[in-house]
Design an enzyme around this catalytic site. Structure first.
Site, PDB file in Angstrom:
ATOM      1  N   ARG A  71      60.290  27.414  46.489  1.00  0.00           N
ATOM      2  CA  ARG A  71      59.469  28.523  45.982  1.00  0.00           C
ATOM      3  C   ARG A  71      60.000  29.871  46.492  1.00  0.00           C
ATOM      4  O   ARG A  71      59.953  30.880  45.786  1.00  0.00           O
ATOM      5  CB  ARG A  71      58.002  28.345  46.399  1.00  0.00           C
ATOM      6  CG  ARG A  71      57.344  27.194  45.639  1.00  0.00           C
ATOM      7  CD  ARG A  71      55.875  27.060  45.951  1.00  0.00           C
ATOM      8  NE  ARG A  71      55.103  28.211  45.513  1.00  0.00           N
ATOM      9  CZ  ARG A  71      53.828  28.393  45.847  1.00  0.00           C
ATOM     10  NH1 ARG A  71      53.205  27.519  46.611  1.00  0.00           N
ATOM     11  NH2 ARG A  71      53.173  29.449  45.420  1.00  0.00           N
ATOM     12  N   GLN A 104      46.118  37.951  47.028  1.00  0.00           N
ATOM     13  CA  GLN A 104      46.138  36.488  47.117  1.00  0.00           C
ATOM     14  C   GLN A 104      47.583  35.995  47.064  1.00  0.00           C
ATOM     15  O   GLN A 104      47.835  34.806  47.179  1.00  0.00           O
ATOM     16  CB  GLN A 104      45.353  35.879  45.948  1.00  0.00           C
ATOM     17  CG  GLN A 104      43.895  36.273  45.914  1.00  0.00           C
ATOM     18  CD  GLN A 104      43.261  35.931  44.573  1.00  0.00           C
ATOM     19  OE1 GLN A 104      42.833  34.809  44.335  1.00  0.00           O
ATOM     20  NE2 GLN A 104      43.199  36.901  43.685  1.00  0.00           N
ATOM     21  N   HIS A 122      46.195  34.639  51.485  1.00  0.00           N
ATOM     22  CA  HIS A 122      46.760  33.290  51.387  1.00  0.00           C
ATOM     23  C   HIS A 122      48.062  33.126  52.164  1.00  0.00           C
ATOM     24  O   HIS A 122      48.773  32.140  51.980  1.00  0.00           O
ATOM     25  CB  HIS A 122      46.943  32.900  49.907  1.00  0.00           C
ATOM     26  CG  HIS A 122      45.638  32.773  49.169  1.00  0.00           C
ATOM     27  ND1 HIS A 122      45.533  32.737  47.795  1.00  0.00           N
ATOM     28  CD2 HIS A 122      44.371  32.679  49.627  1.00  0.00           C
ATOM     29  CE1 HIS A 122      44.261  32.625  47.444  1.00  0.00           C
ATOM     30  NE2 HIS A 122      43.534  32.597  48.537  1.00  0.00           N
ATOM     31  N   GLY A 191      45.327  41.340  37.874  1.00  0.00           N
ATOM     32  CA  GLY A 191      46.141  40.133  37.702  1.00  0.00           C
ATOM     33  C   GLY A 191      45.639  38.895  38.416  1.00  0.00           C
ATOM     34  O   GLY A 191      46.435  38.135  38.947  1.00  0.00           O
ATOM     35  N   THR A 192      44.328  38.714  38.406  1.00  0.00           N
ATOM     36  CA  THR A 192      43.811  37.456  38.966  1.00  0.00           C
ATOM     37  C   THR A 192      42.836  36.828  37.982  1.00  0.00           C
ATOM     38  O   THR A 192      42.058  37.538  37.337  1.00  0.00           O
ATOM     39  CB  THR A 192      43.145  37.653  40.350  1.00  0.00           C
ATOM     40  OG1 THR A 192      42.562  36.409  40.765  1.00  0.00           O
ATOM     41  CG2 THR A 192      42.087  38.728  40.366  1.00  0.00           C
ATOM     42  N   GLU A 219      44.257  39.609  29.798  1.00  0.00           N
ATOM     43  CA  GLU A 219      43.301  38.646  29.231  1.00  0.00           C
ATOM     44  C   GLU A 219      41.928  38.799  29.861  1.00  0.00           C
ATOM     45  O   GLU A 219      41.803  39.298  30.972  1.00  0.00           O
ATOM     46  CB  GLU A 219      43.784  37.219  29.513  1.00  0.00           C
ATOM     47  CG  GLU A 219      44.999  36.844  28.697  1.00  0.00           C
ATOM     48  CD  GLU A 219      45.618  35.535  29.155  1.00  0.00           C
ATOM     49  OE1 GLU A 219      44.886  34.698  29.712  1.00  0.00           O
ATOM     50  OE2 GLU A 219      46.839  35.393  28.975  1.00  0.00           O
ATOM     51  N   ALA A 235      49.890  44.892  34.600  1.00  0.00           N
ATOM     52  CA  ALA A 235      49.858  45.706  35.818  1.00  0.00           C
ATOM     53  C   ALA A 235      50.929  46.799  35.768  1.00  0.00           C
ATOM     54  O   ALA A 235      50.675  47.949  36.133  1.00  0.00           O
ATOM     55  CB  ALA A 235      50.079  44.807  37.036  1.00  0.00           C
TER      56      ALA A 235
HETATM   57  P1  OAD Z   1      46.234  32.927  38.291  1.00  0.00           P
HETATM   58  O1  OAD Z   1      47.528  32.332  37.874  1.00  0.00           O
HETATM   59  O2  OAD Z   1      45.040  32.040  38.350  1.00  0.00           O
HETATM   60  O3  OAD Z   1      45.863  34.131  37.324  1.00  0.00           O
HETATM   61  C1  OAD Z   1      46.828  35.078  36.961  1.00  0.00           C
HETATM   62  C2  OAD Z   1      46.137  36.149  36.147  1.00  0.00           C
HETATM   63  O4  OAD Z   1      47.079  37.171  35.909  1.00  0.00           O
HETATM   64  C3  OAD Z   1      45.618  35.699  34.778  1.00  0.00           C
HETATM   65  O5  OAD Z   1      44.271  36.130  34.617  1.00  0.00           O
HETATM   66  C4  OAD Z   1      46.545  36.403  33.778  1.00  0.00           C
HETATM   67  O6  OAD Z   1      45.868  36.779  32.581  1.00  0.00           O
HETATM   68  C5  OAD Z   1      46.943  37.628  34.569  1.00  0.00           C
HETATM   69  N1  OAD Z   1      48.238  38.222  34.207  1.00  0.00           N
HETATM   70  C6  OAD Z   1      49.340  37.634  33.660  1.00  0.00           C
HETATM   71  N2  OAD Z   1      50.333  38.524  33.508  1.00  0.00           N
HETATM   72  C7  OAD Z   1      49.866  39.708  33.979  1.00  0.00           C
HETATM   73  C8  OAD Z   1      50.418  41.020  34.106  1.00  0.00           C
HETATM   74  N3  OAD Z   1      51.685  41.289  33.740  1.00  0.00           N
HETATM   75  N4  OAD Z   1      49.644  41.998  34.618  1.00  0.00           N
HETATM   76  C9  OAD Z   1      48.372  41.744  35.011  1.00  0.00           C
HETATM   77  N5  OAD Z   1      47.791  40.534  34.908  1.00  0.00           N
HETATM   78  C10 OAD Z   1      48.521  39.529  34.411  1.00  0.00           C
HETATM   79  O7  OAD Z   1      46.519  33.645  39.691  1.00  0.00           O
HETATM   80  P2  OAD Z   1      45.515  33.990  40.873  1.00  0.00           P
HETATM   81  O8  OAD Z   1      44.206  34.437  40.344  1.00  0.00           O
HETATM   82  O9  OAD Z   1      46.255  34.895  41.782  1.00  0.00           O
HETATM   83  O10 OAD Z   1      46.177  30.068  45.880  1.00  0.00           O
HETATM   84  O11 OAD Z   1      45.339  32.585  41.577  1.00  0.00           O
HETATM   85  C11 OAD Z   1      44.561  32.513  42.726  1.00  0.00           C
HETATM   86  C12 OAD Z   1      45.080  31.465  43.656  1.00  0.00           C
HETATM   87  O12 OAD Z   1      45.197  30.227  42.964  1.00  0.00           O
HETATM   88  C13 OAD Z   1      46.486  31.691  44.168  1.00  0.00           C
HETATM   89  O13 OAD Z   1      46.567  32.638  45.223  1.00  0.00           O
HETATM   90  C14 OAD Z   1      46.868  30.314  44.648  1.00  0.00           C
HETATM   91  C15 OAD Z   1      46.306  29.458  43.523  1.00  0.00           C
HETATM   92  O14 OAD Z   1      45.777  28.257  43.946  1.00  0.00           O
HETATM   93  C16 OAD Z   1      46.821  29.425  46.882  1.00  0.00           C
HETATM   94  O15 OAD Z   1      47.963  29.044  46.768  1.00  0.00           O
HETATM   95  C17 OAD Z   1      46.021  29.248  48.120  1.00  0.00           C
END
Ligand code: OAD
Length: 245
Positions: A71, A104, A122, A191-192, A219, A235
């Site tokens: 990774r 995160q 994290h 972006g979460t 989204e 973003a």
């Molecule tokens: P996700 O992969 O769940 O969500 C990513 C988000 O980013 C989605 O809502 C997309 O629509 C959005 N997205 C995609 N491209 C984008 C862009 N260019 N600009 C802005 N937004 C965009 O990721 P997280 O919410 O970060 O934890 O996931 C949370 C946690 O789940 C992670 O930290 C990880 C995972 O389990 C651990 O590893 C402990």
């Protein structure tokens, strides 16, 4: 007034700002997100949740290192994008009395962009942590073939300094993030998918305590119904316009 103008105005009059980021802020740098898109969720036929688990650290620490070295190799070629830079510039400009960045993400790209002391809920993929004494070391100081790395303090094995499935977060970091969320006037969520607890509590605390919550995401998410302003874009496109004033 359109949505972005409204958000810019609210940010302009704020003294305490908190930004929460997730994988989406790094998407334009080439780091895969966890949910959505065509991302692979398995490596060597093993599901992500099994590899990145506390159980696997006990069972097969060298394999966990192999997975995290892989990774790390994925993020090694990635550079901060305009979104990371806009966040760092807003902090460095000193225009807010209090500026808190909570992420995160474990990829280290906020620091690479110049952000100072982000709360990395994290962990950080570029660091190792001793299994016994908790000593932290940068992987840049550890030879690539020393797996698992040996703690320079107590000589026990080290693990990746990353929160794994079925593990809790660092309590001090989480409390600091919650306190700042309760104090901020504007909370920008970038972006979460906002489905992972407890990070997803941060905008909810901010909202409950009266902050304006702005979401930047191409989204809709589970958070969208709660936010004051939804900015549908990436973003890299939206943050320079939002924070560049
Ligand atoms: P996700 O992969 O769940 O969500 C990513 C988000 O980013 C989605 O809502 C997309 O629509 C959005 N997205 C995609 N491209 C984008 C862009 N260019 N600009 C802005 N937004 C965009 O990721 P997280 O919410 O970060 O934890 O996931 C949370 C946690 O789940 C992670 O930290 C990880 C995972 O389990 C651990 O590893 C402990």
């Amino acid at each position: 007034m359109n949505a972005i103008e409204e958000a810019v105005e609210r940010i302009a009059s704020a003294t305490r700002v908190l930004i929460l980021t997730g994988a989406g802020v790094s998407a334009e740098s080439g780091v895969p997100t966890f949910r959505g898109g065509g991302t692979s969720t398995a490596w060597r036929g093993m599901p992500f949740e099994q590899l990145s688990s506390a159980e696997m650290v006990k069972r097969d620490l060298p394999l966990v290192w192999e997975w995290f070295d892989y990774r790390r190799s994925v993020v090694a070629g990635c550079e901060p994008n305009a979104g990371h830079k806009a966040i760092a510039d807003a902090q460095i400009s000193g225009r807010f009395q209090e500026f808190t960045l909570v992420t995160q993400n474990i990829d280290g790209l906020h620091r690479a962009a110049g952000s100072i002391d982000p709360i990395e809920l994290h962990g950080n993929i570029h660091q190792a942590r001793c299994l016994s004494c908790g000593h932290l070391a940068s992987l840049s100081e550890i030879p690539n073939d020393e797996r698992p790395p040996v703690c320079p303090e107590c000589f026990d094995s080290m693990r990746p300094h990353v929160v794994l499935f079925f593990e809790g977060l660092n309590e001090d970091d989480l409390l600091a993030a919650y306190e700042k969320a309760a104090r901020c006037e504007v909370c920008i969520v970038v972006g979460t998918s906002a489905v992972v607890y407890p990070a997803n509590m941060i905008p909810q605390i901010a909202k409950r305590e009266g902050a304006t919550v702005v979401e930047v995401n191409p989204e809709e998410t589970e958070l969208s119904p709660l936010v004051d302003v939804s900015l549908r874009g990436t973003a890299g496109e939206v943050l320079p316009r939002l924070l560049g004033a």
